[in-house]
Write an enzyme that holds these catalytic residues in place. Sequence first.
Site, PDB file in Angstrom:
ATOM      1  N   HIS A 157      34.555  29.115  34.678  1.00  0.00           N
ATOM      2  CA  HIS A 157      33.430  29.972  35.108  1.00  0.00           C
ATOM      3  C   HIS A 157      33.776  30.753  36.377  1.00  0.00           C
ATOM      4  O   HIS A 157      32.886  31.118  37.145  1.00  0.00           O
ATOM      5  CB  HIS A 157      32.153  29.158  35.367  1.00  0.00           C
ATOM      6  N   SER A 278      44.657  55.562  48.548  1.00  0.00           N
ATOM      7  CA  SER A 278      43.470  56.379  48.302  1.00  0.00           C
ATOM      8  C   SER A 278      43.607  57.680  49.064  1.00  0.00           C
ATOM      9  O   SER A 278      44.151  57.705  50.175  1.00  0.00           O
ATOM     10  CB  SER A 278      42.239  55.607  48.779  1.00  0.00           C
ATOM     11  N   LYS A 284      43.413  51.631  51.891  1.00  0.00           N
ATOM     12  CA  LYS A 284      43.436  51.120  50.512  1.00  0.00           C
ATOM     13  C   LYS A 284      44.833  50.903  49.946  1.00  0.00           C
ATOM     14  O   LYS A 284      45.757  51.638  50.214  1.00  0.00           O
ATOM     15  CB  LYS A 284      42.692  52.095  49.581  1.00  0.00           C
ATOM     16  N   GLU A 291      45.192  47.810  36.509  1.00  0.00           N
ATOM     17  CA  GLU A 291      43.969  48.448  35.989  1.00  0.00           C
ATOM     18  C   GLU A 291      44.257  49.310  34.760  1.00  0.00           C
ATOM     19  O   GLU A 291      43.512  49.290  33.781  1.00  0.00           O
ATOM     20  CB  GLU A 291      43.312  49.293  37.084  1.00  0.00           C
TER      21      GLU A 291
END
Length: 453
Positions: A157, A278, A284, A291
């Site tokens: 979980h 970024s 960043k 991804e």
Amino acid sequence: MAKKMWAGRFEKATDKDVNDYNSSLPFDCKMYSQDIEGSIAHSQMLAKQGVISQKDAEDIKNGLLSIKEDIESGKLTFDSDAEDIHMFIEEELTDRIGDAGKRLHTGRSRNDQVALDQRLYLVDEAGEITELLGGLIDVLVDIAKDNLTTYMPGYTHLQRAQPITYAHYLTAYIEMFRRDLDRIEAAKERANISPLGSGALAGTTYPLDREAVADALGMNGVTFCSLDGVADRDFAIEFASACSILMMHLSRMSEEIILYASQEFKFYELDDAYSTGSSMMPQKKNPDVAELTRGKTGRVYGDLISLLVIMKGLPLTYNKDMQEVQEAMFDCIETIKAVLVPFTGMMKTMTIRKDNMEAAALGGFTNATDLADYLVKKGLPFRETHAISGKLVHFCIENNTTLEKLPLDKLKEFSPAFEEDVYDAISLKTCVEGRSLIGGPNPETVKKYLDEL
Ligand code: ARG
């Protein structure tokens, strides 16, 4: 527009838009090498069977090899209004060698030809993909061997559950990828069967030696029903299905890479060469490779669904719809290859933050089960010890501490069965080492598994 080879029964030329719509050359040109290989095997067999002369077969072979050479050197390009790669090559061959070129297609249809080309192409590409996947597995095995005693929390979980090691974690993915490898290999073997000789649908009256052609092409055998031989695209579907499962695994791993590289987890530090910045936020460092892998999973699933839907309503045997199979199959192949290379590099170069993994394993009461098991060994029933351990966890949360930091007299308030040996029993080391059954996180057990791979 060049006259179509099948123009005999037509009074008009094909409409330009229809020709463009119909043509598969922009994508099936990928299979030029397999098409040539198949045509050489077919024509050699025709000569051996006495269907065409030995001289014609030699001219065909030399002509086809020169076409291949010219394609590969860039001398011959695919800007042609030919309907597909098969017509393109045959027209070119006939331009080069004359009448012998017109004999190549004896006893053959584009229907069995395209089925053969696709199978051969898939076999070649599947071989490359298994190489790449094997490379990823090797990298994971190496990292695992370096992390046999790197403790981390195992999750259910997404809540910290029990202590494991990073090596143990990686073996989960190694197992998944090994199954993927098996599935792709199996799909490849089943694809490697020759449909040539199926003709347009009903075979042919020429005395073809189908097995000799299959042998010459390094295939495992021939298809047994000419109707199925031209109508079957299971091989593409099976391959896309194996690829979809592989992508599902890569995507799950990507999801964890994204999480583990976040400031919330800090288990991974991605290499600068495998992350991006970024344009607005200077701080960043983004896990784009993971991804994109997660994103491209949808694309491969899309290819599989396309294939299933293209095929589901088709009457036997060949239908032009099946030309669409190629693009989905090619996209699936290209995507998997495009994913595996940077994904492997990302895994190979990232830094594992062992300290943070271990701190997380220590922090989440991952040894609460072992505390309950400790009391069981002292003679208490598990349901009772589970409750005692739960109460202790609650107490620790209230007092902002951990189980192993509680002094013995405090522990004894919860159960008199606690003794000095409890601290050893609930250490990460003992928790992990104690699970030495096959498949468990014990470092020796995991090492044995990795060594045996
Ligand atoms: N380009 C076609 C395909 O990929 C080749 C087979 C054409 N056969 C036919 N009967 N029109 O399906």
